[in-house]
Design a protein around this motif. Structure first.
Motif, short mmCIF file in Angstrom:
data_model
loop_
_atom_site.label_atom_id
_atom_site.label_comp_id
_atom_site.label_asym_id
_atom_site.label_seq_id
_atom_site.Cartn_x
_atom_site.Cartn_y
_atom_site.Cartn_z
N TYR A 1 0.83 -1.20 0.00
CA TYR A 1 0.00 0.00 0.00
C TYR A 1 0.87 1.25 0.00
CZ TYR A 1 -3.65 -3.35 1.07
OH TYR A 1 -4.50 -4.42 1.02
N ARG A 2 0.49 2.21 -0.79
CA ARG A 2 1.26 3.43 -1.01
C ARG A 2 0.84 4.51 0.00
NH1 ARG A 2 3.56 3.45 -6.02
NH2 ARG A 2 3.22 5.69 -6.40
N VAL A 3 1.84 5.08 0.69
CA VAL A 3 1.58 6.00 1.81
C VAL A 3 2.16 7.37 1.50
CG1 VAL A 3 1.96 6.43 4.27
CG2 VAL A 3 1.64 4.08 3.45
N LEU A 4 1.38 8.41 1.85
CA LEU A 4 1.84 9.81 1.78
C LEU A 4 1.82 10.39 3.19
CD1 LEU A 4 2.51 12.37 0.01
CD2 LEU A 4 0.06 12.89 0.16
N ILE A 5 2.93 11.03 3.60
CA ILE A 5 3.01 11.68 4.91
C ILE A 5 2.84 13.18 4.70
CG2 ILE A 5 4.42 12.08 6.96
CD1 ILE A 5 5.95 9.50 6.29
N ALA A 6 1.79 13.75 5.29
CA ALA A 6 1.51 15.19 5.14
C ALA A 6 1.62 15.87 6.49
CB ALA A 6 0.12 15.38 4.54
N ASP A 7 2.68 16.66 6.68
CA ASP A 7 2.90 17.39 7.94
C ASP A 7 3.81 18.58 7.63
OD1 ASP A 7 4.06 18.12 10.64
OD2 ASP A 7 2.75 16.44 11.22
N ASP A 8 3.53 19.72 8.26
CA ASP A 8 4.31 20.92 7.94
C ASP A 8 5.65 20.96 8.66
OD1 ASP A 8 3.20 21.30 10.42
OD2 ASP A 8 2.79 23.43 10.14
N GLU A 9 5.91 19.99 9.54
CA GLU A 9 7.19 19.97 10.26
C GLU A 9 8.07 18.86 9.70
OE1 GLU A 9 7.02 20.41 14.59
OE2 GLU A 9 4.82 20.49 14.38
N TRP B 1 8.32 -0.18 7.24
CA TRP B 1 7.19 -0.08 6.31
C TRP B 1 6.99 -1.37 5.50
CZ3 TRP B 1 3.94 3.75 7.05
CH2 TRP B 1 4.39 4.90 7.71
N ALA B 2 8.09 -2.00 5.09
CA ALA B 2 7.96 -3.23 4.30
C ALA B 2 7.26 -4.32 5.09
CB ALA B 2 9.34 -3.69 3.84
N ALA B 3 7.60 -4.40 6.41
CA ALA B 3 6.96 -5.40 7.26
C ALA B 3 5.48 -5.13 7.42
CB ALA B 3 7.64 -5.44 8.63
N LEU B 4 5.10 -3.87 7.33
CA LEU B 4 3.69 -3.49 7.41
C LEU B 4 2.96 -3.67 6.07
CD1 LEU B 4 4.07 -0.25 9.56
CD2 LEU B 4 2.70 -2.24 10.21
N GLY B 5 3.72 -4.02 5.04
CA GLY B 5 3.12 -4.14 3.71
C GLY B 5 2.83 -2.78 3.11
N MET B 6 3.63 -1.78 3.46
CA MET B 6 3.43 -0.42 2.99
C MET B 6 4.75 0.17 2.50
SD MET B 6 0.92 1.11 5.96
CE MET B 6 -0.68 0.39 6.31
N GLU B 7 4.65 1.22 1.72
CA GLU B 7 5.83 1.97 1.32
C GLU B 7 5.48 3.46 1.26
OE1 GLU B 7 7.16 1.40 -2.71
OE2 GLU B 7 5.18 0.72 -3.39
N VAL B 8 6.39 4.28 1.79
CA VAL B 8 6.20 5.72 1.74
C VAL B 8 6.63 6.20 0.36
CG1 VAL B 8 6.86 7.95 2.72
CG2 VAL B 8 6.57 5.96 4.22
N VAL B 9 5.68 6.71 -0.41
CA VAL B 9 5.97 7.12 -1.79
C VAL B 9 6.09 8.63 -1.93
CG1 VAL B 9 4.90 5.09 -2.81
CG2 VAL B 9 3.50 7.11 -2.36
N GLY B 10 5.77 9.38 -0.85
CA GLY B 10 5.88 10.84 -0.95
C GLY B 10 5.60 11.54 0.35
N GLU B 11 5.98 12.84 0.40
CA GLU B 11 5.73 13.67 1.56
C GLU B 11 5.19 15.02 1.07
OE1 GLU B 11 9.18 14.02 4.03
OE2 GLU B 11 9.62 11.86 3.97
N ALA B 12 4.53 15.72 1.98
CA ALA B 12 4.01 17.05 1.65
C ALA B 12 4.05 17.91 2.91
CB ALA B 12 2.59 16.96 1.11
N GLU B 13 4.33 19.22 2.74
CA GLU B 13 4.45 20.10 3.90
C GLU B 13 3.26 21.03 4.07
OE1 GLU B 13 8.01 22.31 3.46
OE2 GLU B 13 7.34 23.40 1.66
N ASP B 14 2.30 20.97 3.16
CA ASP B 14 1.06 21.73 3.35
C ASP B 14 -0.09 20.99 2.68
OD1 ASP B 14 0.53 22.75 0.56
OD2 ASP B 14 2.47 23.72 0.87
N GLY B 15 -1.31 21.43 3.00
CA GLY B 15 -2.49 20.72 2.53
C GLY B 15 -2.65 20.71 1.03
N GLU B 16 -2.35 21.83 0.38
CA GLU B 16 -2.51 21.90 -1.07
C GLU B 16 -1.53 20.97 -1.79
OE1 GLU B 16 -2.32 25.93 -2.34
OE2 GLU B 16 -4.32 26.42 -1.57
N GLU B 17 -0.28 20.97 -1.30
CA GLU B 17 0.71 20.06 -1.89
C GLU B 17 0.31 18.61 -1.66
OE1 GLU B 17 5.51 19.00 -1.69
OE2 GLU B 17 4.58 20.15 -0.09
N ALA B 18 -0.21 18.32 -0.46
CA ALA B 18 -0.64 16.96 -0.15
C ALA B 18 -1.75 16.50 -1.09
CB ALA B 18 -1.12 16.89 1.30
N LEU B 19 -2.67 17.40 -1.39
CA LEU B 19 -3.77 17.07 -2.31
C LEU B 19 -3.22 16.72 -3.69
CD1 LEU B 19 -6.80 16.89 -2.95
CD2 LEU B 19 -6.77 19.37 -3.37
#
Length: 419
Positions: A15-23, A36-54
């Motif tokens: 499952y593809r994960v995005l982390i959205a946090d301004d810090e 993440w691999a053990a959880l069956g997930m991978e972090v595919v991106g990050e965003a520092e504000d809501g618009e970028e996260a969208l």
């Protein structure tokens, strides 16, 4: 029909994960603290504000978004609402520094999977992600089953159509969901324009030299010939409990279709069948009535002599010929006109003239319904020398003039409907 399906292995899905946090330090801490691999997930991106996260969530086609509630430009609640419209399959896990009931209440309403307070504890986050992974796996599995079931149903649509039509003609299908069933089976939701049956009497005989496998083979061959003659017209063929082949047609077949079916089946298979096809002008619920009448007609055929059946067939094929007379027909059948007239009256309870007139008026009614041809042209096409003679015959049989019939849209309940 086999609905056995092999489950898809959800464990193979990452499952593809995005982390959205301004810090940045929070994003890094979340990313580095999990296997993440053990959880069956991978972090595919990050965003520092809501618009970028969208934007990134849509661009990266993510499955999970870890959302900080207080981000610039677009806060967590606003981001979730926007993503629910554009990516309804995404799941959310909120990470917030605010322990406010209003936030939690809105998160629940939006279907957020979990609500974790900062500072984030690794074990707490891990447990939340595990629960989320399990729910995603279950949903993934359900979706796989539904998709496989839909594919299986699609492959079996022809068989489902046959079974549905059989139940429909037997009065076991109807009511408000009749149109829904037709739509589900990719059939027109309007009433069939024609209904018919083909009966092979030998298939019903108690004592027969045919083996069951041969009987089924002949019935299958009959269906193939019928389908070939109907061509690409929208139709369904089915068999009832007596092995009578039923026909539902949503596009008009030629007037002589029943005769053509009998001739082709006889020529190809060297067997004798009885076919009867009628126009249907009623509702969906009334279709079984037309079907039952067709069945009654083919069972009546057993009582007819070969001579009468052949005479009626020739009348149905050649009614438009002005030279068609009792004498000419008798000559072709190698019997006297007196004898032919007598057996027609005895077996069909109609005279030669009535049979010809009925065939002509039935065809004329169809032309009035389906074309804009002038009445005098229609009169000529169905075998009348003058429009006056045609109109007189039409009114006598139908109860109204040809012009009035066309004006009324051909909806009058007349004797021609059962010809």
């Amino acid at each position: 029909m086999d609905y056995t399906m092999t489950p898809m292995n959800a464990a193979d899905t990452m499952y593809r994960v995005l982390i959205a946090d301004d810090e940045p330090i929070i994003r890094e801490g979340i990313r580095e603290s999990m296997d993440w691999a053990a959880l069956g997930m991978e972090v595919v991106g990050e965003a520092e504000d809501g618009e970028e996260a969208l934007e990134r969530a849509i661009e990266l086609n993510v499955d999970v978004v870890l959302v900080d509630m207080n981000m610039p430009f677009l806060n967590g609640i606003g981001l979730i609402r926007a993503l629910q419209e554009q990516c309804p399959g995404v799941r959310y896990l909120i990470i917030s520094g605010h322990d406010e009931f209003a936030y939690a209440q809105e998160a629940v309403r939006l279907g957020v999977e979990d609500y974790i307070l900062k500072p984030v504890q690794a074990d707490q986050l891990h447990a939340a992600l595990q629960r989320l992974r399990q729910r995603l796996d279950e949903e993934h599995q359900r979706t796989a089953y539904v998709r496989q079931a839909a594919q299986q149903i699609e492959r079996n649509i022809p068989l489902l159509r046959q079974r549905f039509c059989q139940e429909w003609m037997e009065g076991q299908a109807g009511g408000k969901n009749l149109m829904e069933q037709l739509a589900f089976l990719h059939l027109p939701t309007a009433s069939p324009v024609q209904v018919g049956v083909v009966r092979w009497p030998a298939a019903e005989a108690r004592q027969t030299i045919l083996r069951e496998s041969d009987r089924q083979l002949f019935l299958f061959a009959i269906e193939n010939i019928v389908a070939e003659l109907l061509g690409d017209r929208a139709h369904v063929l089915f068999r009832d409990a007596s092995s009578v082949v039923g026909i539902c047609l949503w596009q008009q077949a030629p007037e002589e279709i029943a005769s053509l079916l009998e001739q082709h089946i006889s020529a190809c298979l060297n067997i004798s069948v009885h076919a009867h096809v009628e126009s249907h002008r009623g509702t969906l619920e009334e279709v079984p009535d037309t079907y039952r009448h067709c069945r009654e007609q083919v069972y009546e055929e057993v009582k007819l002599s070969p001579l009468v059946r052949r005479a009626r067939q020739l009348i149905q094929e050649e009614y438009a010929e002005r030279e068609l007379t009792l004498e000419s027909l008798a000559s072709r059948l190698q019997v006297s006109a007196v004898y032919l007239s007598r057996v027609l009256k005895k077996e069909l309870n109609d005279s030669f003239v009535t049979l010809v007139t009925r065939a002509r008026i039935r065809k004329a009614a169809q032309l009035l319904d389906s074309t804009s041809l002038p009445i005098h042209t229609i009169a000529e096409r169905v075998g009348y020398e003058t429009q006056h003679y045609f109109s007189t015959a039409f009114k006598k049989m139908m109860g109204i003039s040809p012009a009035q019939y066309r004006k009324n849209g051909g909806t009058e309940k007349t004797t021609a409907g059962s010809l």
